[in-house]
Design a protein around this motif. Structure first.
Motif, PDB file in Angstrom:
ATOM      1  N   GLY A 121       1.109   7.888  -2.861  1.00  0.00           N
ATOM      2  CA  GLY A 121       2.508   7.946  -3.253  1.00  0.00           C
ATOM      3  C   GLY A 121       3.436   8.521  -2.212  1.00  0.00           C
ATOM      4  O   GLY A 121       4.652   8.561  -2.406  1.00  0.00           O
ATOM      5  N   GLN A 122       2.890   8.978  -1.089  1.00  0.00           N
ATOM      6  CA  GLN A 122       3.708   9.517  -0.015  1.00  0.00           C
ATOM      7  C   GLN A 122       3.598   8.624   1.217  1.00  0.00           C
ATOM      8  O   GLN A 122       2.691   7.814   1.323  1.00  0.00           O
ATOM      9  N   SER A 123       4.549   8.784   2.124  1.00  0.00           N
ATOM     10  CA  SER A 123       4.450   8.101   3.410  1.00  0.00           C
ATOM     11  C   SER A 123       4.142   9.132   4.486  1.00  0.00           C
ATOM     12  O   SER A 123       4.416  10.324   4.319  1.00  0.00           O
ATOM     13  N   ALA A 124       3.547   8.685   5.569  1.00  0.00           N
ATOM     14  CA  ALA A 124       3.214   9.584   6.665  1.00  0.00           C
ATOM     15  C   ALA A 124       4.468   9.914   7.471  1.00  0.00           C
ATOM     16  O   ALA A 124       5.415   9.123   7.520  1.00  0.00           O
ATOM     17  N   SER A 173       1.705   9.578  13.721  1.00  0.00           N
ATOM     18  CA  SER A 173       1.866   9.598  12.265  1.00  0.00           C
ATOM     19  C   SER A 173       0.610  10.096  11.584  1.00  0.00           C
ATOM     20  O   SER A 173       0.669  10.905  10.646  1.00  0.00           O
ATOM     21  N   PHE A 174      -0.545   9.627  12.026  1.00  0.00           N
ATOM     22  CA  PHE A 174      -1.804  10.018  11.390  1.00  0.00           C
ATOM     23  C   PHE A 174      -2.151  11.481  11.675  1.00  0.00           C
ATOM     24  O   PHE A 174      -2.666  12.186  10.808  1.00  0.00           O
ATOM     25  N   ILE A 175      -1.860  11.928  12.893  1.00  0.00           N
ATOM     26  CA  ILE A 175      -2.111  13.334  13.234  1.00  0.00           C
ATOM     27  C   ILE A 175      -1.220  14.248  12.408  1.00  0.00           C
ATOM     28  O   ILE A 175      -1.677  15.229  11.810  1.00  0.00           O
ATOM     29  N   TRP A 176       0.069  13.940  12.363  1.00  0.00           N
ATOM     30  CA  TRP A 176       1.004  14.764  11.582  1.00  0.00           C
ATOM     31  C   TRP A 176       0.662  14.729  10.094  1.00  0.00           C
ATOM     32  O   TRP A 176       0.775  15.742   9.405  1.00  0.00           O
ATOM     33  N   ASP A 177       0.249  13.553   9.616  1.00  0.00           N
ATOM     34  CA  ASP A 177      -0.075  13.419   8.199  1.00  0.00           C
ATOM     35  C   ASP A 177      -1.243  14.323   7.808  1.00  0.00           C
ATOM     36  O   ASP A 177      -1.340  14.762   6.657  1.00  0.00           O
ATOM     37  N   ASN A 178      -2.117  14.592   8.760  1.00  0.00           N
ATOM     38  CA  ASN A 178      -3.263  15.455   8.502  1.00  0.00           C
ATOM     39  C   ASN A 178      -2.997  16.920   8.850  1.00  0.00           C
ATOM     40  O   ASN A 178      -3.917  17.749   8.839  1.00  0.00           O
ATOM     41  N   PRO A 233       0.810  -1.223   0.000  1.00  0.00           N
ATOM     42  CA  PRO A 233       0.000   0.000   0.000  1.00  0.00           C
ATOM     43  C   PRO A 233       0.842   1.270   0.000  1.00  0.00           C
ATOM     44  O   PRO A 233       1.823   1.383   0.736  1.00  0.00           O
ATOM     45  N   ALA A 234       0.431   2.218  -0.834  1.00  0.00           N
ATOM     46  CA  ALA A 234       1.132   3.499  -0.928  1.00  0.00           C
ATOM     47  C   ALA A 234       0.201   4.659  -0.628  1.00  0.00           C
ATOM     48  O   ALA A 234       0.480   5.803  -0.977  1.00  0.00           O
ATOM     49  N   SER A 235      -0.917   4.380   0.026  1.00  0.00           N
ATOM     50  CA  SER A 235      -1.845   5.419   0.477  1.00  0.00           C
ATOM     51  C   SER A 235      -2.758   4.795   1.517  1.00  0.00           C
ATOM     52  O   SER A 235      -2.845   3.561   1.617  1.00  0.00           O
TER      53      SER A 235
END
Length: 433
Positions: free
Chosen positions: A311-314, A212-217, A174-176
């Protein structure tokens, strides 16, 4: 990575003051008196158990003493149990060690105390400063000054069963976030008839994954507010990260407890039982799992924690250590030379070969030999640290409000608005003033 222990910084400051050592001229005299003259005396180094391979430290100390014939290295490996009081006592004394290793989440608590750590801002370039791992470098900086030199780090990734992915028809990792959820669905379709199967083992309090999820958002746990910090879990961005965490838990079919983290029980042991397709963890959890089933080593791969953006990672939380010099060191000049050598590409590459991300070198090729290590290394470039509050240790060592928030929200005891509001209030009591 080990859970770093908290130094009682307030107690250290109090003891330093009553001992008459805070702000003493010990460090300044040692540094200025050496000038360009040959160094002499003993440099005492405290590194934590498991931090550096013996082969590395043996070679390092041999080279250091050969380059500085008048200096002897007194190397002492410290145990995590009891290190809090031992460091407190040592830093308050008139004869502390000259180089110490401290956890990156705790560095600010040392740096905030006047006269405890040496300001290394002017020495950054000599410590390979242009190649410092940013997330680790941030943790060693307080009020714009450098007090900790990045030592090494590690970060989480998604560890998965390649054979299960193949059987489920998953042809690429997975890439998303959407692809990740799709893979979970395919795994459940293939293996879901087994009541013990878990597409993703996801404990309710794995708050490092939540970061990771908080920063990603675009959110964060807390933001600087002058000299203090203000909790920010009630922001829409932070809530979006929390919502995705719940979405992942609900979709995964995990049987992990919602009121415990990845260590209770050890998730590697659960993965090793053979009924789990994925877990979010550290590379060295695989050898633990493989003790139960040695074939897992060949069957296991890894991919970076996906981002909401295809296409990005968190971003990932960087756990690790910094190196510092106590302000009362009697041999600051030699201590700086020691950190200069251990921060060099020669020795940083050996840390990479040992399976961790070097803190002071961008050369990660030593991790390429290991599939899990290679993924970790690439993800580390997008690494971040927890808020650099001197009081952050109180968050991790006590009743962690972020963990409490996760459990309350995942179990339905609180709405997301209630859970984040209560967490912010609790965090502000710990780090807000």
């Amino acid at each position: 990575m080990k859970r770093w222990l908290k130094l009682a910084a307030g107690a250290a400051a109090l003891t330093l003051a009553t001992a008459g050592c805070a702000g003493s001229s010990g460090s300044g005299t040692a540094a200025s008196s050496s000038g360009n003259a040959p160094l002499s005396g003993t440099v005492t180094v405290w590194l934590m158990t498991g931090s550096a391979p013996t082969t590395l430290t043996d070679a390092l100390h041999k080279e250091f003493e050969a380059a500085h014939p008048g200096v002897k290295v007194k190397y002492e490996i410290q145990q995590w149990d009891g290190i809090q009081q031992k460091l407190t006592t040592a830093l308050a004394s008139g004869n502390p060690p000259d180089v110490i290793e401290i956890g990156n989440t705790q560095t600010a608590s040392f740096a905030a105390q006047d006269g405890v750590l040496t300001d290394l801002t002017a020495d950054k370039d000599s410590f390979n400063g242009s190649q410092w791992l940013k997330g680790l470098a941030d943790s060693g900086t307080y009020n714009g000054k450098v007090y900790g030199v990045p030592f090494y780090a590690a970060n989480r990734e998604v560890i998965y069963r390649k054979d299960m992915f193949d059987q489920a028809g998953i042809t690429k990792t997975p890439a998303s976030n959407d692809e990740w959820l799709d893979a979970i669905g395919k795994l459940k379709t293939k293996f879901g008839s087994d009541p013990e199967f878990q597409a993703l083992y996801m404990p309710g309090q794995n708050w490092y994954a939540l970061l990771s999820f908080i920063w990603d958002n675009g959110g964060d746990v807390a933001k600087a507010d002058g000299k203090n910090y203000k909790a920010t879990l009630e922001t829409p961005e932070a809530k979006a990260g929390l919502e995705f965490y719940k979405k992942l838990v609900d979709a995964s079919g995990t049987k992990a407890p919602k009121d415990a983290d990845e260590a209770k029980p050890q998730q590697a042991t659960i993965y090793g039982a053979g009924k789990v397709a994925m877990m979010i963890g550290l590379p060295w959890e695989l050898p633990t799992a493989a003790k139960t089933d040695p074939s897992l080593t060949a069957k296991t791969g890894a991919f970076a924690i996906p981002s909401k953006t295809a296409g990005q990672s968190a971003p990932v939380f960087l756990g690790g250590s910094n190196l510092a010099i106590p302000a009362n060191s009697k041999n600051v000049a030699a201590a700086k030379e020691y950190i200069k050598l251990i921060s060099s590409a020669k020795y940083q590459s050996q840390f990479a070969a040992a399976g961790v991300v070097p803190g002071s070198s961008t050369d990660l090729s030593g991790l390429d030999k290991d599939a899990l290590g290679s993924v970790m290394a690439k993800a580390s470039a997008n690494g971040k640290a927890v808020p650099a509050s001197p009081k952050w240790g109180d968050v991790e060592s006590g009743q962690n409000p972020v963990k409490d928030m996760l459990t309350a929200y995942l179990t339905g005891k609180k709405t997301i608005d209630q859970a984040t509001a209560d967490a912010d209030a609790a965090l502000n009591k710990l780090i807000g003033g």
